[in-house]
Design a protein around this motif. Structure first.
Motif, PDB file in Angstrom:
ATOM      1  N   UNK A  80       0.823  -1.199   0.000  1.00 20.41           N
ATOM      2  CA  UNK A  80       0.000   0.000   0.000  1.00 20.41           C
ATOM      3  C   UNK A  80       0.858   1.251   0.000  1.00 20.41           C
ATOM      4  N   UNK A  81       0.264   2.357  -0.390  1.00 23.23           N
ATOM      5  CA  UNK A  81       0.981   3.636  -0.406  1.00 23.23           C
ATOM      6  C   UNK A  81       1.441   3.989   1.004  1.00 23.23           C
ATOM      7  N   UNK A  82       2.578   4.645   1.093  1.00 21.81           N
ATOM      8  CA  UNK A  82       3.136   5.028   2.390  1.00 21.81           C
ATOM      9  C   UNK A  82       2.186   5.958   3.139  1.00 21.81           C
ATOM     10  N   UNK A  83       2.195   5.836   4.469  1.00 17.01           N
ATOM     11  CA  UNK A  83       1.365   6.700   5.301  1.00 17.01           C
ATOM     12  C   UNK A  83       2.026   8.075   5.457  1.00 17.01           C
ATOM     13  N   UNK A  84       1.437   8.929   6.293  1.00 13.77           N
ATOM     14  CA  UNK A  84       1.925  10.298   6.477  1.00 13.77           C
ATOM     15  C   UNK A  84       3.361  10.346   6.994  1.00 13.77           C
ATOM     16  N   UNK A  85       3.776   9.301   7.700  1.00  7.57           N
ATOM     17  CA  UNK A  85       5.126   9.253   8.265  1.00  7.57           C
ATOM     18  C   UNK A  85       6.133   8.578   7.328  1.00  7.57           C
ATOM     19  N   UNK A  86       5.665   8.145   6.161  1.00 14.53           N
ATOM     20  CA  UNK A  86       6.549   7.503   5.193  1.00 14.53           C
ATOM     21  C   UNK A  86       6.686   6.004   5.351  1.00 14.53           C
ATOM     22  N   UNK A  87       5.883   5.405   6.218  1.00  8.81           N
ATOM     23  CA  UNK A  87       5.929   3.956   6.431  1.00  8.81           C
ATOM     24  C   UNK A  87       5.078   3.245   5.389  1.00  8.81           C
ATOM     25  N   UNK A  88       5.621   2.154   4.836  1.00 12.45           N
ATOM     26  CA  UNK A  88       4.856   1.349   3.891  1.00 12.45           C
ATOM     27  C   UNK A  88       3.665   0.730   4.613  1.00 12.45           C
ATOM     28  N   UNK A  89       2.583   0.484   3.891  1.00 12.82           N
ATOM     29  CA  UNK A  89       1.359  -0.021   4.507  1.00 12.82           C
ATOM     30  C   UNK A  89       0.923  -1.337   3.868  1.00 12.82           C
ATOM     31  N   UNK A  90       0.079  -2.059   4.602  1.00  6.54           N
ATOM     32  CA  UNK A  90      -0.477  -3.328   4.130  1.00  6.54           C
ATOM     33  C   UNK A  90      -1.378  -3.132   2.929  1.00  6.54           C
ATOM     34  N   UNK A  91      -1.428  -4.168   2.087  1.00  4.75           N
ATOM     35  CA  UNK A  91      -2.465  -4.228   1.061  1.00  4.75           C
ATOM     36  C   UNK A  91      -3.721  -4.797   1.701  1.00  4.75           C
ATOM     37  N   UNK A  92      -4.862  -4.293   1.291  1.00 10.35           N
ATOM     38  CA  UNK A  92      -6.140  -4.845   1.734  1.00 10.35           C
ATOM     39  C   UNK A  92      -6.608  -5.869   0.694  1.00 10.35           C
TER      40      UNK A  92
END
Length: 106
Positions: A80-92
């Motif tokens: 998933x696209x990175x969050x506000x802090x730049x961390x990669x995120x899970x795919x749903x």
């Protein structure tokens, strides 16, 4: 992190759990990664790829643009696209279905 591995060497795609650089290197089969953001029909994903993949002898194209030009090579990890802090995120589950619907990887 829940992600999608597009394995060009084994010609398969599977959902994987990845946790940092060691997993990235192992799954992609490289020593240097890059993370790029790409859109698939209006939705953006981060893609972890081999930063030196175009220098390899056994070049395997894994992604092309809408004009058929090679954009990424080798194995890819899509998340998933990175969050506000730049961390990669899970795919749903919805993300995985969206990727499958608009690509030929699933």
């Amino acid at each position: 992190m829940r992600a999608l591995l597009i394995d060009t060497m084994e010609n398969k795609t599977e959902v994987v759990e990845v946790d940092g650089l060691k997993d990235y290197y192992r799954l992609i089969g490289c020593n240097t990664i890059d993370i790029v953001s790409r859109g698939i029909k209006g939705k953006y994903y981060d893609i972890i790829c081999d930063d030196e993949g175009t220098f390899k002898d056994d070049l395997r194209i894994s992604a092309i643009d809408d004009m058929g030009r090679p954009m990424l090579v080798g194995n890819l990890i899509v998340c998933g696209a990175a969050d506000e802090e730049g961390n990669l995120t899970d795919l749903t589950e919805g993300d995985i279905k969206h990727i499958g619907k608009f690509t030929n990887v699933m």
